[in-house]
Scaffold this motif. Structure first.
Motif, PDB file in Angstrom:
ATOM      1  N   ALA A 183       0.671  -1.029   0.024  1.00 63.74           N
ATOM      2  CA  ALA A 183       0.111   0.114   0.092  1.00 63.74           C
ATOM      3  C   ALA A 183       0.556   1.141  -0.100  1.00 63.74           C
ATOM      4  CB  ALA A 183      -0.836   0.140   1.363  1.00 63.74           C
ATOM      5  N   ARG A 184       1.784   1.402   0.731  1.00 60.75           N
ATOM      6  CA  ARG A 184       2.527   2.375   0.877  1.00 60.75           C
ATOM      7  C   ARG A 184       3.827   2.556  -0.680  1.00 60.75           C
ATOM      8  NH1 ARG A 184       4.811   6.257   0.277  1.00 60.75           N
ATOM      9  NH2 ARG A 184       6.462   7.780   1.123  1.00 60.75           N
ATOM     10  N   LYS A 185       3.739   1.811  -1.289  1.00 56.49           N
ATOM     11  CA  LYS A 185       4.514   1.606  -2.378  1.00 56.49           C
ATOM     12  C   LYS A 185       3.332   1.850  -3.284  1.00 56.49           C
ATOM     13  CE  LYS A 185       8.230  -1.935  -1.421  1.00 56.49           C
ATOM     14  NZ  LYS A 185       7.787  -3.639  -1.866  1.00 56.49           N
ATOM     15  N   ARG A 186       2.459   2.258  -3.509  1.00 58.95           N
ATOM     16  CA  ARG A 186       1.352   2.531  -4.512  1.00 58.95           C
ATOM     17  C   ARG A 186       0.933   4.498  -3.895  1.00 58.95           C
ATOM     18  NH1 ARG A 186      -0.740  -1.098  -8.282  1.00 58.95           N
ATOM     19  NH2 ARG A 186      -2.941   0.009  -7.245  1.00 58.95           N
ATOM     20  N   MET A 187       0.979   4.588  -2.707  1.00 62.16           N
ATOM     21  CA  MET A 187       0.555   5.541  -2.208  1.00 62.16           C
ATOM     22  C   MET A 187       1.667   7.110  -2.643  1.00 62.16           C
ATOM     23  SD  MET A 187      -1.062   6.495   0.215  1.00 62.16           S
ATOM     24  CE  MET A 187      -1.755   8.606   1.079  1.00 62.16           C
ATOM     25  N   SER A 188       0.382   7.944  -2.957  1.00 60.91           N
ATOM     26  CA  SER A 188       1.043   9.029  -3.368  1.00 60.91           C
ATOM     27  C   SER A 188       1.999   9.649  -2.435  1.00 60.91           C
ATOM     28  CB  SER A 188       0.000   9.517  -4.604  1.00 60.91           C
ATOM     29  OG  SER A 188      -0.362  11.819  -3.753  1.00 60.91           O
ATOM     30  N   SER A 189       3.072  10.014  -2.670  1.00 64.12           N
ATOM     31  CA  SER A 189       3.648  10.944  -1.476  1.00 64.12           C
ATOM     32  C   SER A 189       2.956  12.366  -1.516  1.00 64.12           C
ATOM     33  CB  SER A 189       5.171  11.003  -2.229  1.00 64.12           C
ATOM     34  OG  SER A 189       5.292  11.094  -2.859  1.00 64.12           O
ATOM     35  N   GLY A 190       2.344  12.616  -2.373  1.00 67.07           N
ATOM     36  CA  GLY A 190       1.511  14.155  -2.546  1.00 67.07           C
ATOM     37  C   GLY A 190       0.598  14.392  -1.899  1.00 67.07           C
ATOM     38  N   SER A 191       0.186  12.933  -1.557  1.00 65.34           N
ATOM     39  CA  SER A 191      -1.273  12.862  -0.965  1.00 65.34           C
ATOM     40  C   SER A 191      -1.290  12.897   0.764  1.00 65.34           C
ATOM     41  CB  SER A 191      -2.066  11.895  -1.391  1.00 65.34           C
ATOM     42  OG  SER A 191      -1.303  10.995  -0.661  1.00 65.34           O
ATOM     43  N   LEU A 192       0.498  12.766   0.987  1.00 62.21           N
ATOM     44  CA  LEU A 192       0.773  12.860   2.511  1.00 62.21           C
ATOM     45  C   LEU A 192       1.377  14.608   3.087  1.00 62.21           C
ATOM     46  CD1 LEU A 192       3.438  10.067   3.290  1.00 62.21           C
ATOM     47  CD2 LEU A 192       1.217  10.411   3.754  1.00 62.21           C
ATOM     48  N   ARG A 193       1.251  15.211   1.592  1.00 65.27           N
ATOM     49  CA  ARG A 193       1.626  17.005   1.716  1.00 65.27           C
ATOM     50  C   ARG A 193       0.321  17.152   2.099  1.00 65.27           C
ATOM     51  NH1 ARG A 193       6.248  18.125   0.244  1.00 65.27           N
ATOM     52  NH2 ARG A 193       7.835  16.560  -1.579  1.00 65.27           N
ATOM     53  N   SER A 194       0.574  18.601   2.775  1.00 64.70           N
ATOM     54  CA  SER A 194      -0.550  19.105   3.828  1.00 64.70           C
ATOM     55  C   SER A 194      -1.242  20.380   2.071  1.00 64.70           C
ATOM     56  CB  SER A 194      -0.061  19.994   4.492  1.00 64.70           C
ATOM     57  OG  SER A 194       0.800  21.692   4.277  1.00 64.70           O
ATOM     58  N   ILE A 195      -2.794  20.721   2.557  1.00 69.23           N
ATOM     59  CA  ILE A 195      -3.187  21.270   1.429  1.00 69.23           C
ATOM     60  C   ILE A 195      -2.029  22.546   1.351  1.00 69.23           C
ATOM     61  CG2 ILE A 195      -5.118  22.930   0.411  1.00 69.23           C
ATOM     62  CD1 ILE A 195      -5.548  19.863   0.555  1.00 69.23           C
ATOM     63  N   ALA A 196      -1.651  23.505   2.110  1.00 69.51           N
ATOM     64  CA  ALA A 196      -0.794  24.342   2.189  1.00 69.51           C
ATOM     65  C   ALA A 196       0.674  24.252   0.809  1.00 69.51           C
ATOM     66  CB  ALA A 196      -0.180  25.099   3.275  1.00 69.51           C
ATOM     67  N   GLU A 197       0.452  22.850   1.581  1.00 73.21           N
ATOM     68  CA  GLU A 197       2.333  22.697   0.409  1.00 73.21           C
ATOM     69  C   GLU A 197       1.653  22.589  -0.970  1.00 73.21           C
ATOM     70  OE1 GLU A 197       5.412  19.794   3.051  1.00 73.21           O
ATOM     71  OE2 GLU A 197       3.509  19.590   3.664  1.00 73.21           O
ATOM     72  N   LEU A 198       0.569  21.438  -0.956  1.00 71.50           N
ATOM     73  CA  LEU A 198       0.007  21.346  -2.287  1.00 71.50           C
ATOM     74  C   LEU A 198      -0.351  22.851  -3.474  1.00 71.50           C
ATOM     75  CD1 LEU A 198      -2.257  18.341  -1.853  1.00 71.50           C
ATOM     76  CD2 LEU A 198      -0.218  18.072  -2.777  1.00 71.50           C
ATOM     77  N   GLN A 199      -0.578  23.757  -1.926  1.00 74.62           N
ATOM     78  CA  GLN A 199      -1.306  25.020  -3.342  1.00 74.62           C
ATOM     79  C   GLN A 199       0.074  25.507  -3.574  1.00 74.62           C
ATOM     80  OE1 GLN A 199      -3.673  26.685   0.338  1.00 74.62           O
ATOM     81  NE2 GLN A 199      -5.586  25.727  -1.074  1.00 74.62           N
ATOM     82  N   GLU A 200       1.185  25.525  -2.465  1.00 76.99           N
ATOM     83  CA  GLU A 200       1.974  26.668  -3.166  1.00 76.99           C
ATOM     84  C   GLU A 200       2.909  25.907  -4.230  1.00 76.99           C
ATOM     85  OE1 GLU A 200       6.728  27.427  -0.343  1.00 76.99           O
ATOM     86  OE2 GLU A 200       4.628  26.203   0.205  1.00 76.99           O
ATOM     87  N   MET A 201       2.211  24.212  -4.418  1.00 72.11           N
ATOM     88  CA  MET A 201       3.271  23.246  -5.547  1.00 72.11           C
ATOM     89  C   MET A 201       2.316  23.964  -6.685  1.00 72.11           C
ATOM     90  SD  MET A 201       3.907  20.544  -3.616  1.00 72.11           S
ATOM     91  CE  MET A 201       4.719  18.816  -4.973  1.00 72.11           C
ATOM     92  N   GLY A 202       1.568  24.829  -6.664  1.00 69.27           N
ATOM     93  CA  GLY A 202       0.641  24.851  -7.725  1.00 69.27           C
ATOM     94  C   GLY A 202       0.075  24.061  -8.232  1.00 69.27           C
TER      95      GLY A 202
END
Length: 450
Positions: free
Chosen positions: A391-410
């Motif tokens: 499950a970890r290998k299929r998991m998005s490392s992006g989904s472990l980020r906060s909304i603020a981080e994702l917004q900062e990444m555009g």
């Protein structure tokens, strides 16, 4: 061998620094010694540093060479397995020679051969491992990545080359320098009008008995091919095809279905990246199969989930595609290339934006009605507890980020255009699937130089 193609040279200092941090395993030392033994001329030119890749048909080594001007450069040495067919080896070399060295396609510097051992020398490009960075890329990084992959595909398709194994590990990426390189033409095939002479003998041919449309019977939403040779008339089965197996209307594929004789058709490539026409063994396959694979890569980049599709066999792989693209759409597309699919349960077509944004963590799971297949990524806290689990290998490392981080990444500003392009790349019908040239003209890239 005096110069590597512009934009494909690595940082010698950073590579050496990284290699010095760990001792080369004994088995790798043994392999390097063996390579020197079977090709003694290598030792006069190269100092082989490490093994950096290994596949079914070849092993790749990192090596250093001193140039005539006194400088030192890094090269990748690809040692082809001795059982490789000579025509296949020569065809790969011709692809690299004719189409390589430009437009994000790896070139060839030299080739060594002694008896049945062949080593292709290529410039080494320092790059990141896709699985390590897929969740950390900004939207702009993703946009540039797919743009340059499409440029490479447009270039090789212009020469009538079907790569047949497009995947992240075959498209090297240096995030800091935004450098890219398409590699590994070991499975390449030619289109009918290919400009690569040696690929003309490797056209996608099929036997006469393989051109008649096949019936594909579904177990719940698993698909099973049924073979009917062209040179004999189809016989009415004693029992309805829907009842000849033990898994119809169940959630599994039974041994009867899995043991059916498979029809012959080109199916090279890597599981998870094969197009529907490859999975259903359509005899007429073209450059569109590369475009599908590019679409799967973009799907991983947008969702942060890699690998996105992972199936043990072609039947389950087709099921996974149907889960995303819909059963009705899959059946209609299959008819266009001579296949018939029966599905006992209707699978709706998913909204690609909702799917990707939910997996990346931009949307709440409560807001998205996604199939059970995607629930493995639902609870990041639970997945973190077992970093080595599937499950970890299929998991998005992006989904472990906060909304603020994702917004900062555009990621909150990703336009509809990128999902429109994704939809066109993942067109189930190869005849209408977008080409590389058309994709580069897509509105997503209006501010980029083609």
């Amino acid at each position: 061998m005096e110069a590597a193609p512009t934009g494909q040279r690595s940082s010698h200092q950073s590579v050496e620094k990284g290699r010095s941090r760990h001792k080369i395993p004994r088995d790798v030392e043994t392999d390097i010694a063996y390579l020197y033994e079977v090709l003694p001329q290598l030792s006069r030119i190269f100092r082989i540093i490490d093994k950096i890749g290994e596949g079914t048909f070849s092993t790749v080594y990192l090596a250093e060479a001193q140039m005539t001007d006194g400088s030192r450069r890094m090269f990748a040495l690809k040692h082809l397995i001795p059982t490789s067919h000579p025509v296949r080896i020569a065809a790969e070399l011709q692809c690299l020679t004719v189409a390589g060295g430009t437009e994000n396609v790896m070139g060839v510097t030299y080739c060594f051969r002694k008896e049945h051992h062949v080593v292709i020398v290529m410039p080494y490009m320092e790059h990141q491992t896709f699985v390590d960075i897929v969740g950390s890329l900004s939207f702009e990084d993703v946009k540039h990545y797919i743009f340059h992959l499409l440029k490479a595909l447009r270039h090789i398709h212009k020469f009538g080359i079907i790569h047949r194994d497009i995947k992240p590990t075959n498209f090297l990426f240096n995030q800091q320098r935004r450098e890219y390189s398409l590699v590994d033409f070991g499975l390449a095939q030619g289109t009918p009008d290919t400009q690569i002479e040696l690929l003309k003998g490797l056209l996608l041919k099929t036997k006469r008995e393989e051109v008649i449309p096949r019936k594909i019977v579904s177990s719940k939403h698993r698909s099973v091919p049924v073979r009917t040779p062209l040179n004999q008339k189809p016989k009415a089965p004693a029992v309805s095809p829907m009842l000849t197996c033990n898994c119809f209307m169940t959630d599994r594929v039974c041994n009867i279905c899995l043991s059916r004789k498979q029809q012959v058709a080109p199916r090279a490539g890597t599981p998870g990246f094969r197009a529907p026409e490859v999975l259903t063994k359509c005899p007429n396959q073209g450059t569109a199969i590369d475009m599908w694979s590019a679409g799967v890569i973009l799907l991983s980049l947008l969702s942060g989930r890699y690998p996105f599709f992972k199936a043990s066999d072609d039947l389950i792989a087709l099921t996974q595609i149907m889960t995303i693209r819909g059963s009705r759409e899959t059946k209609e597309a299959a008819k266009t290339f001579g296949k018939s699919i029966v599905c006992s349960r209707e699978l709706p077509r998913l909204d690609l934006r909702i799917l990707c944004e939910t997996l990346r963590g931009l949307r709440s799971w409560d807001d998205a009605s996604l199939p059970a297949e995607f629930q493995a990524s639902r609870n990041p806290a639970e997945v973190k507890q077992d970093a080595g689990s599937p499950a970890r290998k299929r998991m998005s490392s992006g989904s472990l980020r906060s909304i603020a981080e994702l917004q900062e990444m555009g990621w909150d500003k990703a336009p509809d255009d990128v999902y429109d392009l994704l939809d066109k790349l993942l067109d189930l019908n190869p005849a209408t699937r977008i080409t590389a040239s058309m994709a580069l003209q897509h509105p997503l890239f209006k501010d980029m130089t083609v």
